[in-house]
Design an enzyme around this catalytic site. Structure first.
Site, PDB file in Angstrom:
ATOM      1  N   ALA A 116       0.831  -1.211   0.000  1.00 14.52           N
ATOM      2  CA  ALA A 116       0.000   0.000   0.000  1.00 14.52           C
ATOM      3  C   ALA A 116       0.862   1.256   0.000  1.00 14.52           C
ATOM      4  O   ALA A 116       0.634   2.187  -0.788  1.00 14.52           O
ATOM      5  CB  ALA A 116      -0.935  -0.007   1.212  1.00 14.52           C
ATOM      6  N   GLU A 117       1.862   1.300   0.873  1.00  9.44           N
ATOM      7  CA  GLU A 117       2.708   2.502   0.920  1.00  9.44           C
ATOM      8  C   GLU A 117       3.528   2.646  -0.349  1.00  9.44           C
ATOM      9  O   GLU A 117       3.751   3.759  -0.835  1.00  9.44           O
ATOM     10  CB  GLU A 117       3.620   2.506   2.146  1.00  9.44           C
ATOM     11  CG  GLU A 117       4.403   3.805   2.227  1.00  9.44           C
ATOM     12  CD  GLU A 117       4.745   4.253   3.631  1.00  9.44           C
ATOM     13  OE1 GLU A 117       5.499   5.234   3.729  1.00  9.44           O
ATOM     14  OE2 GLU A 117       4.268   3.655   4.612  1.00  9.44           O
ATOM     15  N   THR A 118       3.948   1.549  -0.932  1.00 11.23           N
ATOM     16  CA  THR A 118       4.705   1.600  -2.183  1.00 11.23           C
ATOM     17  C   THR A 118       3.885   2.222  -3.296  1.00 11.23           C
ATOM     18  O   THR A 118       4.334   3.137  -3.989  1.00 11.23           O
ATOM     19  CB  THR A 118       5.166   0.189  -2.592  1.00 11.23           C
ATOM     20  OG1 THR A 118       6.092  -0.288  -1.624  1.00 11.23           O
ATOM     21  CG2 THR A 118       5.802   0.194  -3.960  1.00 11.23           C
TER      22      THR A 118
END
Length: 137
Positions: free
Chosen positions: A60-62
């Site tokens: 998700a953060e990527t």
């Protein structure tokens, strides 16, 4: 996104990063979203052999972080994560999970992304919200 954006450009940042370690690959983009996939295998599962929540957050953060950085002018600024949260809704034991980051807010100093991670059947696995800071160089 900037006019020079392509999947080839997005994926050129993968080698020698956690994205490479986890097998994350960018797979699609549009006017206000970016997509990526990640395998559910020995690199991304917990001891119970289901997708690790931390791997979902890394995906998700990527995808949200990359989306923010594909928007801004790199000559003047860059983006970093400020806050992320997630709800894990379903376990996955094999195959790939697919993430899509949709822009909720694109401001001068912050970007907010809604990230939905689904399994190969299209079932929702994780919902995440990411806030990015836009940092001036």
């Amino acid at each position: 996104f900037r006019s020079d954006i392509s999947l080839e450009l997005a994926n050129k940042y993968v080698p020698d990063t956690m994205m490479e370690t986890l097998g994350i690959e960018f797979t699609g983009f549009g006017e206000d979203y970016l997509e990526a996939k990640m395998p559910v295998d020995h690199r991304t599962v917990q001891p119970m052999k289901v997708l690790h929540g931390g791997a979902s957050l890394a995906l998700a953060e990527t995808v949200g972080s990359a989306a923010s950085n594909l928007i801004v002018d790199h000559d003047t600024c860059f983006c970093v994560g400020m806050e992320i949260n997630a709800n894990h809704l379903k376990s996955v034991t094999s195959g790939y999970v697919h993430a899509r980051a949709n822009a909720v807010h694109i401001g001068r100093r912050t970007h907010i992304w809604d990230i939905r991670i689904k399994d190969e059947q299209g079932d929702l696995v994780c919902i995440s919200r990411l806030t990015m800071a836009v940092i001036e160089k």
